[in-house]
Scaffold this active site. Structure first.
Site, mmCIF file in Angstrom:
data_model
loop_
_atom_site.group_PDB
_atom_site.id
_atom_site.type_symbol
_atom_site.label_atom_id
_atom_site.label_comp_id
_atom_site.label_asym_id
_atom_site.label_seq_id
_atom_site.Cartn_x
_atom_site.Cartn_y
_atom_site.Cartn_z
ATOM 1 N N ASP A 46 0.855 -1.183 0.000
ATOM 2 C CA ASP A 46 0.000 0.000 0.000
ATOM 3 C C ASP A 46 0.889 1.230 0.000
ATOM 4 O O ASP A 46 1.990 1.236 0.571
ATOM 5 C CB ASP A 46 -0.906 0.017 1.238
ATOM 6 C CG ASP A 46 -1.813 1.236 1.263
ATOM 7 O OD1 ASP A 46 -2.709 1.332 0.408
ATOM 8 O OD2 ASP A 46 -1.607 2.101 2.131
ATOM 9 N N GLU A 77 0.940 5.551 0.637
ATOM 10 C CA GLU A 77 0.315 6.813 1.022
ATOM 11 C C GLU A 77 0.996 7.892 0.205
ATOM 12 O O GLU A 77 2.228 7.904 0.067
ATOM 13 C CB GLU A 77 0.470 7.092 2.519
ATOM 14 C CG GLU A 77 -0.211 6.060 3.415
ATOM 15 C CD GLU A 77 -1.714 5.958 3.199
ATOM 16 O OE1 GLU A 77 -2.320 6.980 2.797
ATOM 17 O OE2 GLU A 77 -2.259 4.870 3.404
ATOM 18 N N HIS A 135 -5.021 4.700 7.654
ATOM 19 C CA HIS A 135 -4.455 5.326 6.468
ATOM 20 C C HIS A 135 -2.936 5.427 6.565
ATOM 21 O O HIS A 135 -2.336 6.391 6.091
ATOM 22 C CB HIS A 135 -5.073 6.705 6.223
ATOM 23 C CG HIS A 135 -6.507 6.647 5.810
ATOM 24 N ND1 HIS A 135 -6.920 6.163 4.591
ATOM 25 C CD2 HIS A 135 -7.641 6.990 6.482
ATOM 26 C CE1 HIS A 135 -8.237 6.223 4.519
ATOM 27 N NE2 HIS A 135 -8.693 6.710 5.642
ATOM 28 N N ASP A 156 -2.652 -0.603 6.910
ATOM 29 C CA ASP A 156 -3.699 -0.833 5.914
ATOM 30 C C ASP A 156 -3.545 -2.174 5.199
ATOM 31 O O ASP A 156 -4.536 -2.844 4.905
ATOM 32 C CB ASP A 156 -3.716 0.307 4.895
ATOM 33 C CG ASP A 156 -4.334 1.582 5.459
ATOM 34 O OD1 ASP A 156 -4.719 1.581 6.641
ATOM 35 O OD2 ASP A 156 -4.426 2.581 4.714
#
Length: 506
Positions: free
Chosen positions: A17, A19, A164, A169
């Protein structure tokens, strides 16, 4: 130099993942702020290894307040972090030659990874398969779990609150998949008892997955299937990454069982993990055209009566029939336990008819939706009376939106970029649907000649270029459209969705 690892000796699934920053202007692009990944044993679904790192962007000013609202990562947090080039070796080693997995990774994370490697002049890692849990879980759980945001799924299964942050996540993503798989396994053993009307935890209004994209579509109501990329590998992702021939999409839970020609007419309860059957089922329910699974317009907005011998639709108001004091918005039931904002006029759903709209920018097929089809929309000049009505709609819907405490940014429906365009403008979206991988326009399209005769156009195929030749800058159209609210990928607002278009001849 160490030998390049092959897929044969890299059996682990890499859940990852990102960000990122939230672009503040068109063309700015994204900057990675954090990378997180776990390696998972495909047989036992247990975590074997983890890695995460904050990433310092080239320009710290890209870490805007909107970006901080999205993931909580501040400039101070990344000012001393390594640049992406400094962690590129580790990222490449984790990803290359493995199956990639994540939520909405095909449309977002995979693209950002490729961009980041290209930016530093390196070849990006290549997956041997891609699992996008967004499409897979939507097909199996969308009806009961509301929208498919990770935060909503986590709330449904009561396994925590989405932070987040990348590593948190991906671990939550794995747990959600496990929960879904377990429920499906139990239901397959007692389908008549456990699948009747499952009662789950109520789903509250949740924040988004934090993967915002100003050039990505926003939610409305129509669905569009994706095309299978391989006879042996089910298509479980919304769109391809690069050459789909080299990026097969596979199931997390099993190998392909039974092949594409499996007998689906067998009266025995089908195996819920048979991905061959799933590939055949992912049609209008699996992916959304122009948008995503997040929203679906109520059925009444689709059941439109056509007045016999008339060029208009019943239920659509002309601008002079709208009273601004009668425009309001209300929360209405949506998926189990969820609600959506509906715009009303005197307690009826608001739909508008606007004649002689001048097209400012015509249809083009430059951007694709997650099903791989061109995303169709065009921009028209907005008259003062139309602007007044749409501003009233914006204000009514935004008031309720703010009460829901969504973290998304509300986008005004009327564009006022007077630096380049003298008049305010609005964007009209042309919805599409697909059956058996054949796309068609979900709006009626007519042509009016110079004598005023209106004739319905029949299209033999879906062709964005053909439509672009009809709806181009400078011509006029009569538009019948609904006003649909959306809240997706940190953006929220109102979309104008065409139901019928009458194109004037030159």
């Amino acid at each position: 130099m160490a030998p390049t690892p092959t897929s044969d000796n890299r059996p682990e699934i890499c859940f990852f993942d990102l960000e990122t920053t939230v672009p503040q202007r068109r063309g700015q692009g994204y900057s990675i702020l954090e990378f997180g990944a776990i390696l998972v044993c495909p047989k036992r679904l247990v975590e074997l290894h983890s890695y995460s790192s904050l990433v310092r962007p080239d320009d710290l000013s890209f870490v805007s307040p909107a970006s901080v609202r999205c993931n909580g990562i501040t400039r101070e947090a990344v000012v001393s972090a390594p640049s992406f080039s400094e962690i590129a070796d580790k990222v490449h080693d984790l990803l290359h030659g493995r199956v990639w997995a994540g939520h909405n990774i095909v449309r977002f994370d995979c693209v950002r990874i490729r961009e980041a490697f290209e930016k530093i002049g390196r070849a990006p890692p290549e997956p041997k398969g891609i699992i996008d849990s967004l499409a897979l879980l939507t097909q199996r759980f969308g009806r009961r779990a509301g929208n498919m945001k990770m935060a909503t799924l986590a709330n449904y299964f009561e396994i925590g609150v989405q932070s987040h942050r990348s590593l948190d996540d991906v671990r939550m993503n794995l747990e959600v998949v496990k929960y879904c798989a377990t429920v499906l396994f139990l239901e397959s053993s007692l389908p008549d008892i456990l699948t009747g009307n499952p009662q789950g935890s109520p789903i509250s209004q949740s924040s988004d997955d934090g993967k915002s994209s100003p050039e990505q579509p926003s939610p409305n109501m129509h669905t569009l299937s994706s095309s299978p990329t391989s006879e042996n590998v089910p298509n479980l992702s919304p769109a391809g990454v690069g050459n789909s021939e080299h990026h097969p999409r596979i199931s997390l839970l099993t190998h392909h069982i039974g092949g594409a020609n499996a007998d689906v007419s067998n009266p025995v309860q089908p195996d819920p993990f048979n991905m061959g059957l799933l590939r055949n089922e992912i049609k209008t329910e699996a992916l959304q055209s122009d948008v995503t699974m997040e929203e679906k317009t109520e059925q009444e907005s689709q059941d439109i009566e056509i007045a016999e011998g008339s060029s208009s639709y019943a239920g659509f108001l002309a601008l002079d029939e709208v009273s601004l004091t009668s425009v309001n918005a209300s929360l209405v039931p949506y998926y189990h336990g969820t609600q959506r904002i509906k715009l009303l006029h005197e307690n009826d759903g608001l739909q508008l008819f606007c004649p002689c709209l001048r097209v400012r920018f015509g249809v083009n097929g430059k951007f694709l939706n997650q099903g791989g089809w061109p995303r169709l929309s065009f921009v028209v000049d907005a008259s003062p009376s139309l602007c007044e009505i749409l501003n009233a709609c914006d204000n009514a819907a935004k008031t309720i939106f703010e009460d829901c405490r969504s973290s998304s940014v509300w986008k005004p429906i009327v564009g006022r970029n007077y630096r380049y365009i003298n008049n305010p403008t609005v964007r009209l979206h042309i919805p599409t649907v697909a059956n058996d991988n054949i796309a068609r326009y979900a709006a009626e399209i007519h042509k009016k000649d110079s004598s005023g005769t209106v004739q319905k156009l029949v299209f033999s195929k879906f062709d964005a270029a053909e439509l672009g030749n009809l709806i181009r800058g400078g011509i006029f159209v009569d538009a019948f459209f609904s006003l649909d609210t959306y809240d997706y990928q940190q953006n929220a607002g109102i979309r104008l969705v065409a139901k019928k278009l009458v194109i004037h001849s030159d």
